[in-house]
Design a protein around this motif. Sequence first.
Motif, short mmCIF file in Angstrom:
data_model
loop_
_atom_site.label_atom_id
_atom_site.label_comp_id
_atom_site.label_asym_id
_atom_site.label_seq_id
_atom_site.Cartn_x
_atom_site.Cartn_y
_atom_site.Cartn_z
N MET A 39 0.82 -1.20 0.00
CA MET A 39 0.00 0.00 0.00
C MET A 39 0.86 1.26 0.00
SD MET A 39 -2.92 -1.23 2.67
CE MET A 39 -3.76 -2.80 2.42
N VAL A 40 1.95 1.24 0.78
CA VAL A 40 2.87 2.39 0.81
C VAL A 40 3.51 2.59 -0.55
CG1 VAL A 40 5.06 3.23 1.75
CG2 VAL A 40 3.32 2.28 3.28
N GLU A 41 3.91 1.49 -1.18
CA GLU A 41 4.54 1.57 -2.49
C GLU A 41 3.59 2.16 -3.53
OE1 GLU A 41 7.65 -2.20 -2.05
OE2 GLU A 41 5.65 -2.50 -2.88
N ALA A 42 2.31 1.93 -3.36
CA ALA A 42 1.33 2.50 -4.28
C ALA A 42 1.12 3.99 -4.02
CB ALA A 42 0.00 1.76 -4.16
N ALA A 43 1.27 4.43 -2.75
CA ALA A 43 0.97 5.81 -2.38
C ALA A 43 2.13 6.77 -2.63
CB ALA A 43 0.57 5.87 -0.90
N LEU A 73 12.03 2.03 -5.30
CA LEU A 73 11.29 0.99 -4.57
C LEU A 73 11.40 -0.36 -5.28
CD1 LEU A 73 8.07 3.06 -3.74
CD2 LEU A 73 9.83 2.33 -2.13
N LEU A 74 11.40 -0.32 -6.62
CA LEU A 74 11.55 -1.55 -7.39
C LEU A 74 12.93 -2.16 -7.17
CD1 LEU A 74 10.55 -3.58 -9.49
CD2 LEU A 74 11.34 -2.00 -11.28
N ALA A 75 13.98 -1.32 -7.16
CA ALA A 75 15.34 -1.81 -6.95
C ALA A 75 15.48 -2.47 -5.58
CB ALA A 75 16.34 -0.65 -7.08
N VAL A 76 14.84 -1.87 -4.57
CA VAL A 76 14.88 -2.45 -3.22
C VAL A 76 14.22 -3.82 -3.23
CG1 VAL A 76 14.05 -2.21 -0.85
CG2 VAL A 76 14.96 -0.22 -2.06
N ARG A 77 13.08 -3.93 -3.90
CA ARG A 77 12.39 -5.22 -4.00
C ARG A 77 13.28 -6.26 -4.67
NH1 ARG A 77 7.59 -6.87 -1.48
NH2 ARG A 77 6.09 -5.17 -1.39
N LEU A 78 13.94 -5.87 -5.75
CA LEU A 78 14.77 -6.82 -6.48
C LEU A 78 15.98 -7.25 -5.66
CD1 LEU A 78 14.63 -5.24 -10.07
CD2 LEU A 78 13.40 -7.25 -9.22
N GLN A 80 16.13 -7.39 -2.44
CA GLN A 80 15.63 -8.25 -1.37
C GLN A 80 15.00 -9.54 -1.91
OE1 GLN A 80 12.91 -5.66 0.71
NE2 GLN A 80 14.53 -4.74 1.93
N ARG A 81 14.92 -9.63 -3.22
CA ARG A 81 14.33 -10.80 -3.89
C ARG A 81 12.91 -11.07 -3.40
NH1 ARG A 81 19.25 -15.24 -4.64
NH2 ARG A 81 20.66 -13.81 -5.72
N SER A 82 12.16 -9.99 -3.21
CA SER A 82 10.74 -10.12 -2.88
C SER A 82 9.92 -9.70 -4.09
CB SER A 82 10.40 -9.23 -1.66
OG SER A 82 10.71 -7.88 -1.94
N THR A 83 8.64 -9.99 -4.05
CA THR A 83 7.81 -9.76 -5.23
C THR A 83 7.73 -8.28 -5.59
OG1 THR A 83 5.59 -9.97 -6.17
CG2 THR A 83 5.72 -9.69 -3.78
N PRO A 84 8.01 -7.93 -6.86
CA PRO A 84 7.93 -6.53 -7.30
C PRO A 84 6.55 -6.16 -7.81
CG PRO A 84 8.85 -7.84 -9.05
CD PRO A 84 8.55 -8.80 -7.92
N GLN A 85 5.58 -7.03 -7.63
CA GLN A 85 4.26 -6.85 -8.24
C GLN A 85 3.65 -5.49 -7.95
OE1 GLN A 85 1.32 -9.72 -6.94
NE2 GLN A 85 -0.38 -8.42 -7.59
N PHE A 86 3.71 -5.05 -6.69
CA PHE A 86 2.99 -3.85 -6.30
C PHE A 86 3.71 -2.58 -6.77
CE2 PHE A 86 2.01 -7.32 -3.43
CZ PHE A 86 0.65 -7.41 -3.64
N VAL A 87 5.05 -2.64 -6.85
CA VAL A 87 5.79 -1.52 -7.43
C VAL A 87 5.51 -1.43 -8.93
CG1 VAL A 87 8.05 -0.46 -7.73
CG2 VAL A 87 7.58 -1.78 -5.68
N LEU A 88 5.48 -2.59 -9.58
CA LEU A 88 5.18 -2.61 -11.01
C LEU A 88 3.76 -2.07 -11.27
CD1 LEU A 88 6.75 -6.05 -12.04
CD2 LEU A 88 7.65 -3.75 -12.50
N ASN A 89 2.84 -2.37 -10.37
CA ASN A 89 1.50 -1.81 -10.50
C ASN A 89 1.53 -0.29 -10.44
OD1 ASN A 89 0.43 -4.36 -10.65
ND2 ASN A 89 -0.31 -4.42 -8.54
#
Length: 244
Positions: A39-43, A73-78, A80-89
Amino acid sequence: MAGSQQEVGPPADPADPVETVEAVVRRQLGAALGGRRGMVEAAVPTLLFTLTWLTQRQLTLALMVSVGAALVLLAVRLVQRSTPQFVLNALFGIAIGWVFVRIAASRGGDADAQALAYFLPGILYNAGYSVIFALTCLVGWPVVGFMVGSVTGDPTAWHEDKQVVRLCTQLTWLLALPCVLRVAVQAPIYLAGTSGGIDADAAVAALGVLKIALGWPLQLAALGTMVWLLGRNHTPLTPAQESG
């Protein structure tokens, strides 16, 4: 002995079937929202776009700051190897907003009109979801039912149980409510800003704040109501394979 291990309790294997409709829906909704972080990544990109536009009055800069934040935010996700789905959204939402900005510019819209156009896709998106959710409830095939079907392995078997249909209809209306409220509040502001009824900067500021205020807080309120409703029920979930 192995065949009798279907009692309620901590599952020994994460692949074990879920015993109730309520448990399925809670799990599916949690995955769809992405938790607090999603939710934070979307806001964040929307917040930065609005602040940059209001302080600098440079639309290109506002878009670049918004995209830059999403890419960080996407780079942090990558990493950490966690899902980037919400940043990509979020990036997809920015891209659609940019397309609407360019359309406004191609039609001779000034900077104010272009800034307002950035928020139009979100209004249309929520209007579309409101209509879809409402229609699925009215025709007796609520969207949440297909969440249940995606877990049981049969996308339509849930519809044979009227108790499940009733529960899923209630939950789908609750999912629709935030979308309806966003359109009801934001659309008049957008129209007033584009028609000159209110100052364009005031409209952009209001839309930016409302996009965030009516985003995850409203979604959490709806989710809290769903959790309360789910907590009152214990609807058995019949595995699809039993019908074979």
